[in-house]
Design an enzyme around this catalytic site. Structure first.
Site, PDB file in Angstrom:
ATOM      1  N   HIS A 242       0.800  -1.235   0.000  1.00 21.56           N
ATOM      2  CA  HIS A 242       0.000   0.000   0.000  1.00 21.56           C
ATOM      3  C   HIS A 242       0.835   1.288   0.000  1.00 21.56           C
ATOM      4  O   HIS A 242       0.703   2.139  -0.870  1.00 21.56           O
ATOM      5  CB  HIS A 242      -0.899   0.050   1.242  1.00 21.56           C
ATOM      6  CG  HIS A 242      -1.782  -1.132   1.439  1.00 21.56           C
ATOM      7  ND1 HIS A 242      -2.996  -1.267   0.836  1.00 21.56           N
ATOM      8  CD2 HIS A 242      -1.607  -2.254   2.198  1.00 21.56           C
ATOM      9  CE1 HIS A 242      -3.560  -2.401   1.208  1.00 21.56           C
ATOM     10  NE2 HIS A 242      -2.743  -3.021   2.038  1.00 21.56           N
TER      11      HIS A 242
HETATM   12  C1  BDR Z   1      -2.622   0.558   5.596  1.00 24.02           C
HETATM   13  O1  BDR Z   1      -2.740  -0.072   6.870  1.00 24.02           O
HETATM   14  C2  BDR Z   1      -1.492  -0.522   7.319  1.00 24.02           C
HETATM   15  O2  BDR Z   1      -1.572  -1.823   7.815  1.00 24.02           O
HETATM   16  C3  BDR Z   1      -0.531  -0.390   6.166  1.00 24.02           C
HETATM   17  O3  BDR Z   1       0.765  -0.021   6.614  1.00 24.02           O
HETATM   18  C4  BDR Z   1      -1.141   0.676   5.289  1.00 24.02           C
HETATM   19  O4  BDR Z   1      -0.660   1.956   5.621  1.00 24.02           O
HETATM   20  C5  BDR Z   1      -3.425  -0.244   4.601  1.00 24.02           C
HETATM   21  O5  BDR Z   1      -4.777  -0.262   4.972  1.00 24.02           O
END
Ligand code: BDR
Ligand code: CA
Length: 316
Positions: A242
């Site tokens: 992400h």
């Molecule tokens: C986001 O949530 C976290 O677990 C990850 O680092 C990312 O920023 C994705 O939903």
């Protein structure tokens, strides 16, 4: 060529670690500060992880420690299941040399924003607690920023069992997110975009191979191998990185396409869509657009960027 001054507010986090590595390797960006917040793991770990990553990735910048708890309902929740018990998969730091800045996250952010007079890009890839705190203390922050980008929100959620409409970063601190969305123009790289840019298992194999035994590529070798292991354990043939997509969107505007809409964050504790970024796609609210919503992604371009990053560290 003048580099873009950048602060990354984050909660490392495996994908946060890729994001920091990518920003550090880009010749277009000048990573001037990192501000850890509680999120994926507890704040003592996100702080430690940022300092350790600075050592291992040779990142020379300010590290301003941020919030230990969300503004809203400060109970502890984390995503250690996805990121490993320390938050950074199998990466090990040994003795950490990097020291934090004497100033907290919100003062580092504000000071640097003013110092760079309208040129600073602020990026948040964790819960928005530090940014909301900065806005509470310095309501004129928006006028000093060039752009504010987040990984968070999107058109669907990923917080299973509690809310299918909320994304983790927003859900951890919806009050903070709501305050931020009502004061800052947001470039929102959300789940619909990051999932469209998912990285295939074979690409992780290639990234591990590119890193080889090079000492400079240790972090990325571990992260790539960990991401592949996650794919296999979850029965998926890909994994979503992400936070690195938010950095990629800044480095190369061709990677992510944005549309301009009005967005608000549902933060009322009893709302079924608590933590959702509600997007007014057809303009029925009559409110002026306040958010650039990531809607299109060039996945092959993003994956190429990740591999080029691995090469950069391997050849250092
Ligand atoms: C986001 O949530 C976290 O677990 C990850 O680092 C990312 O920023 C994705 O939903
Ligand atoms: Ca994150």
């Amino acid at each position: 060529m003048k580099k873009i001054p950048l602060i990354i507010d984050c909660d490392p986090g495996v994908d946060d670690s890729y994001a920091l590595a990518l920003a550090n390797s880009s010749e277009l960006l000048d990573l001037i500060a990192i501000t850890p917040v509680e999120g994926n793991v507890s704040s003592d770990l996100t702080r430690r992880n940022v300092l350790g990553l600075c050592d291992l990735l040779n990142i020379d910048c300010r590290v301003g420690f941020g919030a230990e708890k969300p503004l809203f309902n400060p109970w502890y929740r984390n995503a250690a299941g996805v990121h490993g018990s320390t938050g950074v998969g199998t990466v090990e730091f040994g003795e950490i040399k990097k020291q934090p800045d004497p100033q907290p996250a919100w003062e580092v952010i504000y000071e640097e924003a003013v110092r760079h007079s309208g040129e600073l890009v602020l990026m948040a890839v964790g819960p928005l607690t530090n940014i909301a705190t900065c806005l509470r203390l310095h309501p004129d922050l928006p006028k000093h920023l060039k752009r504010f980008i987040i990984m968070g929100g999107g058109t669907f959620g990923n917080v299973t069992n509690t809310s299918k409409t909320a994304e983790f970063n927003i859900w951890v601190d919806p009050l903070a997110a709501s305050e931020v969305f009502s004061q800052l123009e947001v470039w929102m790289v959300g789940l619909n975009a990051t999932h469209a840019a998912a990285v295939e298992m074979t690409d992780f194999d290639e990234m591990v191979a590119i890193c080889g035994d090079a000492p400079g590529a240790y972090v990325l070798r571990e992260l790539s191998a960990f991401s592949k292991k996650n794919c296999m354990e979850n029965g998926h043939d890909n994994n979503v990185i992400h936070d690195a997509l938010a950095v990629a969107s800044l480095i190369d505007p061709e990677v992510v396409g944005f549309d301009h809409h009005y967005v608000y964050v549902e933060h009322s504790g009893d709302a079924p869509n608590f933590g959702q970024t509600v997007i007014d796609f057809d303009g029925t609210s009559g409110k002026a657009p306040n958010c650039h919503v990531a809607m299109r992604v060039d996945q092959p371009r993003f994956v190429r960027m990740l591999k080029d990053m691995c090469r950069w560290y391997a050849e250092k």
